[in-house]
Design a protein around this motif. Structure first.
Motif, PDB file in Angstrom:
ATOM      1  N   LEU A   7       0.838  -0.986  -0.178  1.00  0.00           N
ATOM      2  CA  LEU A   7      -0.436   0.015   0.082  1.00  0.00           C
ATOM      3  C   LEU A   7       0.790   1.770  -0.041  1.00  0.00           C
ATOM      4  O   LEU A   7       0.575   2.262  -0.590  1.00  0.00           O
ATOM      5  N   PRO A   8       1.915   1.706   0.728  1.00  0.00           N
ATOM      6  CA  PRO A   8       2.825   2.554   0.757  1.00  0.00           C
ATOM      7  C   PRO A   8       2.807   2.969  -0.846  1.00  0.00           C
ATOM      8  O   PRO A   8       3.326   3.916  -0.841  1.00  0.00           O
ATOM      9  N   ILE A   9       3.832   1.756  -0.750  1.00  0.00           N
ATOM     10  CA  ILE A   9       3.692   2.207  -2.264  1.00  0.00           C
ATOM     11  C   ILE A   9       3.163   2.136  -3.708  1.00  0.00           C
ATOM     12  O   ILE A   9       3.227   3.223  -4.421  1.00  0.00           O
ATOM     13  N   LEU A  20       0.259   4.334  -2.579  1.00  0.00           N
ATOM     14  CA  LEU A  20       0.145   5.587  -2.724  1.00  0.00           C
ATOM     15  C   LEU A  20       1.161   6.117  -3.105  1.00  0.00           C
ATOM     16  O   LEU A  20       0.762   7.192  -3.770  1.00  0.00           O
ATOM     17  N   ALA A  21       2.902   6.055  -3.078  1.00  0.00           N
ATOM     18  CA  ALA A  21       3.494   6.812  -3.483  1.00  0.00           C
ATOM     19  C   ALA A  21       3.172   7.213  -5.096  1.00  0.00           C
ATOM     20  O   ALA A  21       3.728   7.985  -5.183  1.00  0.00           O
TER      21      ALA A  21
END
Lengths: 383, 340
Positions: free
Chosen positions: A225-227, A229-230
Motif C-alpha cells: 500500500l505505501p508503494i 500510495l507513492a
C-alpha cells in the motif's frame, strides 16, 4: 482353433459405437477434462452463484446509463443528504405498480440539519422504460431512455442522496464501471509480466532465473500500500480521469506479478523435464513456441485461479487509494471515490447510506473469492 | 547456523540497497520538488528573503544535483555539500514541510508504528493459534463455520471501513476511546502507569482492525496444515494406543503444522505494515501512515523516502526473524541451505 497369424494385427470386428463401454474401474475419470471440470464446478454451489452474480454485474457495465435513474454527478440542492426512499409494491394488501411516497425537506435551524418527512398519504408511481435525463450512449449518440425514472415531479432516491444531493444508487451503478474494470486491467498487466518473467526464469534457468528471483524477492518485500500510495501520488493531477484510471490500474498490476511469476517458474521447472518437452525440442520447436503451446496450457488452471484471487485484492486496492484521495478523483465515480465521502464519523452516524458503497465492494470481493475457490477445486478434477 | 545467519544478513543488506534505490526513484517520480514549488510560489508573491532561504536549502540538500548523485548523497555513500552526511551516517535529511530534521518529525511515530504492528502480530498469533486448532480438530463443527464466516468477512471488508465501523460502535457501546494513541491529557508527559493504560485502551481498535485480515488467512492456513497432519497414520496409532485427545493433537501434529505457520510471518508482515498505514490514517494514529500521506502530497521527498525505506526495512527484518525462527525449528533449513 485356428492359429493366429503373427504378422496380422488383431482387430475386433464388432461395430464401434459411442455407447460402447470404455471399461476400466473409473468411468468417471475417463470423461473429457472439460466436462469433468464443469461438473466439478457445478457442484460448488457458492461458486456457481458467485459466477452468476459477477456475470450479471459485468453484463450491466455497458448499460449503466440506462440502468441508473439519474446521472452520476447530477446535483439537487433541495435534497442534500436525503434519506433512502423505499419502493412500495403493495397498497392496502393489493399488488400495485411500484410507488414511492413524496419527500419534503425542512431546515432544522436548531440542529442545523435538514429533516425529511415522507408524506405517507400520497403515492407517486415510478415510471419504467421512460424518457429521462439525456446522456450520450457509448459516446456515440444522444439518448434519453432509462430503465427506471423518478415519478413526474417527484424524486427517486432508492439509497438516499449524498452531500451534494446526488443519487447514491445511480452513483453506485456508475461506480461499478470503474471499480470492476480496474481489476481486469490490473490483472492483465500482472499476468503479462508474471507469465513472461516467470516463464523465462523457469525455462532458461541460469542467470535469468537468478535475476528474476532477486527481482521477485525485492518486490515482495515492498509493503504494497505505501508503494501504491507513492506511485499514485506521482500521477499528474491535471490528467484526464480516464488516463488516471488506466494509470491506477497499471500501478495496481505492477506490484501483483511476483506471486504469479513464482508459481509459473516452479511449475515450469518441473514441467521442463517432461518427455514431451524434450520431444518438441528435438523436433526443432523454438523456446517461445514450447512455452506457449506446450507448457502454458499445462498450468492454465493455476493462472486462472490466481487471477480470480488477485482481482479482489486490486478492487480493494483501488478502493483504498481513492478513499485516501490519492487514487481516482471526482468527477470520476468509483466505489472508492464514493467511500471518500464517508470518511468521517459524523457521516456514518447521521447519514449511513452515504457509505452504502461498502456493500457492493464486500459482495464483489467475496464473490471473486468463492469463484476462485470453486475454480481451484474444479480445475484439478483428478484429485 | 552462523554461516546461515551471515548469508541471510548479506542478502538482506543487498535487498535493502536495491529497495532504497527503488524508493528514491519512486519518490522523485513527480516532476519538481517541494522547494522548487515553493520558490515558484514565492516568486509569484515577490518575497525575496524566503526565496533565498529556499535556495540555500536546495543547495544544502543537493537538490540542484543530478538525480543519481542526489541518491548517493541521500544514502550517505557520497559526501553532500556543507557536511550533509546522508542515511548511513545517521542523518535522515530535512523535512521541508515541517521545517525540521526528519528524525525529529518522526521521533514518536517510529516506535509507535513498531508497537502497533507488534501488537497486531501478537493478536494474530494469540487468536489464530487456538481458533485454527479447534477449527481443524472439529472440522465441520460450529466453531469451524463461525471461524470461516469471520474469516470471509475479514477477507472482504476493506480495512479502513472496518476501522470506521469498529471505531464508531466501540465508542458508542463500549466507551473505547476514539482516535490517537494516547489520551490528550498524557500528551508529552513521561511514561507512567496511567499513560500506559491509556495507550493500551487506545490500541484495542487498531490492533483488531489491522489484525483481522491476517488472522483470517492464518486460521485458514493452520487449519489446512493441521487437517493434513491429523489424517496421517501416526495419529491413528496414537489414538489406538490410548493417547488422550489433547495430547494426541498438541504433541506431534500441531508441532508439525506450526512450521509453515511461522514461515508465514514473511508474507504476513508486508500486508500488516501496509494495512497499518491505511488504518492509521483513518484512526488518526500518530504513526508513519498519516505522515507518509502528507509527505507524498506535498512532495516532501526526504520525509516520504525515509518512511518508505523504514517500512520496507521493517518488513525485511520481519522476514529475517521468521527465517531465523524457522532455522531454529527446522534443522533441514539450518544445514541444507535453502529448502525451497
Amino acid at each position: 482353433m485356428t492359429p493366429l497369424d503373427p504378422n496380422t494385427r488383431y482387430t475386433d470386428t464388432a461395430a464401434y459405437g459411442d455407447d460402447t463401454d470404455i471399461g476400466g474401474a473409473r468411468p468417471d475419470l475417463d470423461m473429457p477434462t472439460g466436462k469433468l471440470i464443469r461438473r466439478r464446478f457445478m457442484r460448488h454451489r457458492l461458486a456457481v452463484v458467485s459466477a452468476l452474480f459477477l456475470a450479471f454485474l459485468y453484463l450491466c457495465i455497458p448499460f449503466v446509463e440506462l440502468i441508473a435513474p439519474y446521472s452520476a454527478n447530477q446535483r439537487n440542492a433541495d435534497y442534500l443528504y436525503a434519506p433512502p426512499q423505499a419502493l412500495h409494491f403493495f397498497h392496502e394488501g393489493a399488488l400495485v405498480a411500484p410507488y414511492v411516497h413524496p419527500v419534503t425537506a425542512k431546515a432544522d435551524l436548531e440542529k442545523f440539519q435538514w429533516t425529511y418527512t415522507q408524506d405517507q398519504t400520497q403515492r407517486q408511481t415510478v415510471r419504467w422504460f421512460c424518457k429521462g435525463e439525456p446522456y450520450r450512449f457509448w459516446g456515440l449518440f444522444e439518448a434519453r431512455g432509462h430503465l427506471i425514472c423518478p415519478p413526474e415531479g417527484g424524486t427517486l432516491y432508492l439509497l438516499g442522496a449524498d452531500r451534494l444531493g446526488r443519487d447514491v444508487f445511480s452513483r453506485l451503478v456508475y461506480g461499478m464501471r470503474i471499480s470492476l474494470t480496474v481489476g481486469l486491467i490490473g490483472i492483465t498487466i500482472s499476468l503479462l509480466i508474471g507469465v513472461t518473467l516467470g516463464g523465462m526464469a523457469g525455462y532458461f534457468g541460469g542467470w535469468i532465473d537468478s535475476t528474476v528471483q532477486r527481482m521477485i524477492e525485492v518486490i515482495r518485500s515492498l509493503p504494497e500500500l505505501p508503494i501504491w500510495l507513492a506511485l499514485s501520488a506521482a500521477v499528474p493531477p491535471q490528467w484526464s480521469p480516464v488516463a488516471v484510471f488506466f494509470m491506477i490500474s497499471v500501478i495496481l498490476g505492477l506490484l501483483d506479478w511476483p506471486g504469479l511469476a513464482r508459481a509459473v517458474r516452479s511449475k515450469l521447472l518441473s514441467l521442463r523435464e517432461e518427455e514431451f518437452v524434450r520431444a518438441a525440442e528435438l523436433l526443432g520447436a523454438k523456446p517461445a513456441r514450447i512455452i506457449r503451446t506446450h507448457l502454458i496450457p499445462n498450468f492454465m488452471s493455476h493462472i486462472v485461479v490466481s487471477a480470480s484471487l488477485s482481482i479482489p485484492a486490486m478492487i480493494l486496492g483501488e478502493t483504498a487509494l481513492s478513499f485516501l484521495g490519492l487514487g481516482l478523483r471526482p468527477p470520476a465515480v468509483s466505489w472508492g471515490v464514493m467511500l471518500n465521502d464517508a470518511q468521517d464519523l459524523t457521516v456514518i452516524e447521521f447519514y449511513p447510506w452515504v457509505a452504502s458503497a461498502m456493500i457492493p465492494v464486500m459482495l464483489v470481493v467475496l464473490a471473486f473469492n468463492f469463484l476462485g475457490d470453486g475454480l481451484r477445486d474444479a480445475m484439478d478434477p483428478y484429485n | 547456523m552462523i554461516r546461515y545467519l551471515a548469508n541471510r544478513l548479506m542478502t538482506m543488506a543487498l535487498t535493502l540497497a536495491v529497495v532504497s534505490a527503488l524508493v528514491f526513484f519512486i519518490v522523485n517520480l513527480p516532476p519538481g520538488d517541494f522547494l522548487s514549488n515553493q520558490i515558484a510560489e514565492l516568486q509569484a508573491q515577490g518575497e525575496s528573503a524566503s526565496i533565498e532561504k529556499a535556495e540555500f536549502l536546495r543547495k544544502q540538500y543537493s537538490l540542484d544535483q543530478p538525480q543519481w548523485k542526489q541518491y548517493f548523497i541521500w544514502l550517505g555513500a557520497m559526501p553532500g555539500p556543507d557536511g550533509y552526511s546522508g542515511l548511513l551516517q545517521g542523518d535522515w535529511g530535512w523535512s521541508f514541510e515541517f521545517d525540521q530534521p526528519v528524525s525529529e518529525v518522526l521521533e514518536e511515530a517510529l516506535w509507535l508504528t513498531v508497537v502497533v504492528n507488534l501488537a497486531a502480530m501478537l493478536f494474530i498469533y494469540v487468536v489464530s493459534l487456538p481458533l485454527g486448532t479447534i477449527a481443524a480438530v472439529r472440522a465441520g463443527g460450529i466453531t469451524d463455520y463461525v471461524v470461516a464466516i469471520i474469516g470471509y468477512i475479514g477477507l472482504a471488508t476493506p480495512n479502513f471501513l472496518l476501522a470506521l465501523i469498529l471505531l464508531y460502535y466501540g465508542q458508542q457501546y463500549l466507551g473505547i476511546p476514539i482516535g490517537g494513541l494516547v489520551d490528550p491529557v498524557y500528551e508529552g508527559e513521561p511514561m507512567s502507569w496511567a499513560k500506559f493504560k491509556s495507550i493500551l485502551a487506545h490500541l484495542i481498535v487498531p490492533t483488531i482492525v489491522i489484525g483481522t485480515a491476517g488472522t483470517a488467512s492464518m486460521i485458514r492456513r493452520l487449519r489446512a496444515n493441521l487437517l493434513d497432519e491429523l489424517g496421517k497414520p501416526y495419529v491413528a496409532t496414537a489414538k489406538a494406543k490410548g493417547v488422550g485427545p489433547v495430547k494426541r493433537v498438541v504433541k506431534y501434529p500441531l508441532r508439525a503444522a506450526l512450521n509453515p505457520f511461522i514461515a508465514d510471518i514473511g508474507n504476513l508482515l508486508p500486508s500488516l505494515v501496509s494495512g497499518s498505514v491505511l488504518v492509521s490514517v483513518v484512526l488518526s494514529l500518530p504513526t508513519l501512515g498519516p505522515a507518509l500521506l502528507a509527505a507524498l502530497r506535498s512532495q516532501d521527498h526526504y520525509l516520504a523516502g525515509f518512511i518508505l525505506l523504514f517500512v520496507s526495512a521493517l518488513t525485511l527484518v520481519g522476514m529475517l526473524i521468521s527465517d531465523i525462527l524457522l532455522a531454529i525449528l527446522d534443522p533441514r533449513i539450518r544445514f541444507g541451505g535453502r529448502s525451497r
